[in-house]
Design an enzyme around this catalytic site. Structure first.
Site: not given
Ligand SMILES: Cc1ncc(C[n+]2csc(CCOP(=O)(O)OP(=O)(O)O)c2C)c(N)n1
Ligand SMILES: [Mg+2]
Length: 587
Positions: A49, A111-112, A161, A487
């Site tokens: 979803e 439920f749900q 529902k 990052m």
């Molecule tokens: C749902 C979610 N969880 C954690 C983060 C924290 N976060 C920001 S950038 C990042 C790393 C992203 O890794 P990747 O997709 O490999 O991209 P890269 O920075 O390596 O280009 C994380 C964990 C986030 N923004 N969103």
């Protein structure tokens, strides 16, 4: 016309002009899925979803029309909370319909069952638990009206529902379609101001004509208000430079001589520094986000502020404006252009040549840059993006995930058209790219849609490529696979003494090519600079199914410039190859 609530819900969506919806059925929403079989609306069956919500967002980003998602109760409703919050933060018009347990069971831990309106209250512009079948057409019309007017945003309708189930007498109703006037009369507290205050607009024009170092700070509101043309007119009339935030990339063409590109934490030096040194910031549909301002106390200390926003709550939220204007960006900018003309137009302005040469001096000294890899060295992500940019049609829609790859995409792409960059700004939602790209492609089937994703992000929602393959939605995905949550790794390298904690992902687990193939896509792998172009050309030539390219990129590459979190924009760190000297400003 007699009908049941489920039929009325679908008929209401059709009457609203909905052509496509994204969703996944379940117990509580079952009765609404039945009339879909006889409907003109295309339903796209997602695999999770969250995917439905991001697809609806991608569709809305790319088309300007509201995206629609429909899911069942409980876990399905909670699965769509992230896209709701994402849409709320980035002001994206979507309408989400959730199933709910029957009205008599509400509050019994059925439920749900979950308290969907309670859970989503703070991440929707409006939500409603619809208690009676005869309320459905009114609720649907209100939902679309609220989602798309004023500051756009997500609206959720929770549908028990029994009011849609033909076997239940509570679902019987007489069809009607409320008029605009009835809808407006039913929402007495909701009257977005669209026309700016004439006196304030005159004051703004005066400030513009007095200013010596003005910068237009264009935000996502420009795109929401379809104000790109008006913005261009204002910039060209006054000769004022424009920065485009992450949410406004493409709102003003990157190739325009007045465009300074993206400001903020990973903005380019000139965009950041010109705002910092400005004597006037003309904030148009932008919200002084912390990623733009850096440390607020030292942000643009000499600048007067004109702030235009349709949401009065934005004015003064972060920085007190000298001239606040509540209104629709397009209408206000058009009035502002008139007011500037009335006062003598561009010629009535002071000589700004010293400021202009200072800005171009910064541009020359601090362009975006990176070190090309030597033969045999790892592939640079920026190199991939430059090739991708130069090998795709100019109006390609680019969708990104969140992380380093997102920042490089914003930096290295050339956005010359509005609505060509779709990404998650406010919430920064990893996993956004693949489903949002699907939504964008569904809305704009004739356009090329490339998702630029991180390896970490891709793993969060990649299963929606099964949706894309089975529905024949031929998006293209470039994974900038640096084997890391890049990052976060960058922050650990720079601010945690290179202590890398839980950021390593591995370059080849999973095997992205096999995974892509298993999902019905073409999978390609690129490991060296020489292979980049042919893989991109190959992907561009495939139009009958999605394509995924696994670009193995340099794990050590960092995004520059960077303003460290919480630091002043004056402390911007440029690429290590660029010597940084203190910035003085001409008065
Ligand atoms: C749902 C979610 N969880 C954690 C983060 C924290 N976060 C920001 S950038 C990042 C790393 C992203 O890794 P990747 O997709 O490999 O991209 P890269 O920075 O390596 O280009 C994380 C964990 C986030 N923004 N969103
Ligand atoms: Mg990564």
């Amino acid at each position: 016309m007699e009908m049941n609530g489920g039929q009325a819900l679908i008929k209401a969506l059709e009457t609203e002009g909905v052509e496509v919806m994204f969703g996944l059925p379940g117990g509580a929403i079952l009765p609404v899925y039945d009339p879909i079989i006889d409907s003109t609306i295309r339903h796209i069956l997602v695999r999770h979803e969250q995917g439905a919500g991001h697809m609806a967002e991608g569709y809305a980003h790319a088309t300007g029309r509201p995206g629609v998602a429909m899911v069942t109760s409980g876990p399905a409703a909670t699965n769509i909370v992230t896209p709701l919050c994402d849409a709320y933060m980035d002001s994206i018009p979507i309408v989400v319909i959730t199933g709910q347990v029957g009205t008599a069971a509400i509050g019994t831990d059925a439920f749900q069952e979950c308290d969907t309106v309670g859970i989503t209250r703070s991440v929707t512009k409006h939500n409603e638990l619809v208690m009676n079948a005869e309320d459905i057409p009114r609720a649907v019309r209100e939902a679309f009206h609220i989602a798309t007017t004023g500051r756009p945003g997500p609206v959720l309708l929770d549908i028990p529902k029994d009011i849609v189930d033909p076997k239940n007498p509570r679902s019987a109703m007489e069809w009607y379609w409320p008029t605009d006037a009835e809808i407006e009369a039913g929402l007495p507290g909701y009257k977005p101001t669209t026309r700016g205050h004439a006196k304030m607009i005159r004051e703004a024009a005066n400030l513009i004509l007095e200013s010596r170092r003005p910068v237009i700070y264009a935000g996502g509101g420009i795109l929401k208000a379809r104000a790109a043309e008006a913005l261009r007119e204002l910039a060209e009339l006054t000769g004022i430079h424009v920065v485009t935030t992450l949410m406004a990339r493409g709102a003003f063409p990157d190739s325009h001589p007045l465009c300074l590109g993206m400001p903020g934490m990973h903005g380019n030096f000139t965009a950041v520094t010109s705002m910092q040194k400005a004597d006037l910031l003309i904030a148009l549909g932008s919200r002084f986000d912390d990623r733009v301002t850096g440390k607020v106390a030292t942000f643009a200390p000499d600048a007067k502020i004109i702030h235009v926003d349709i949401d009065p709550a934005e004015l003064g939220k972060v920085r007190r404006p000298d001239v606040p204007i509540v209104g629709d960006c397009r209408l206000v900018i058009e009035e502002l252009v008139r007011a500037v003309r009335d006062l003598g137009g561009g010629d009535a302005q002071p000589d700004r040549s010293a400021w202009k040469s200072q800005v171009s001096g910064w541009q020359e000294k601090y362009p975006l840059t990176y070190q090309q890899s030597e033969a045999g060295e790892a592939l640079k992500p920026q190199f991939v993006l430059e090739h991708l940019r130069d090998s795709t049609p100019e109006d390609t829609i680019v969708v990104s995930g969140v992380g380093q790859h997102q920042m490089w995409t914003s930096q290295y792409w050339r956005f010359d058209h509005p609505y060509t960059f779709v990404n998650s700004g406010g919430l920064g939602t990893m996993g956004f790219a693949v489903p949002a790209a699907i939504g964008a492609k569904v809305g704009m089937p004739d356009r090329t849609v490339w998702a630029v994703d991180g390896d970490g992000c891709f793993q969060m929602t990649a299963q929606e490529l099964v949706t894309a393959a089975s529905e024949r939605i031929p998006i293209k995905v470039a994974i900038l696979n640096n084997a890391y949550l890049g990052m976060v790794r960058q922050w650990q390298e720079m601010f945690y003494e290179e202590r890398y904690s839980e950021v390593y992902l591995s370059p080849d687990l999973p095997d992205y090519v096999k995974w892509a193939e298993a999902m019905g896509c073409v999978g390609l792998r690129v490991e060296s600079p020489e292979e980049v172009q042919s893989a991109i050309d190959k992907a561009n030539g495939i139009d009958d199914r999605p394509v995924v390219i696994d670009f193995r990129t340099d794990s050590n590459e960092k995004v520059f410039p960077m303003v460290p979190a919480g630091a002043s924009n004056d402390e911007i760190v440029v690429d290590p190859s660029q010597s940084q000297t203190e910035v003085h400003v001409v008065q």
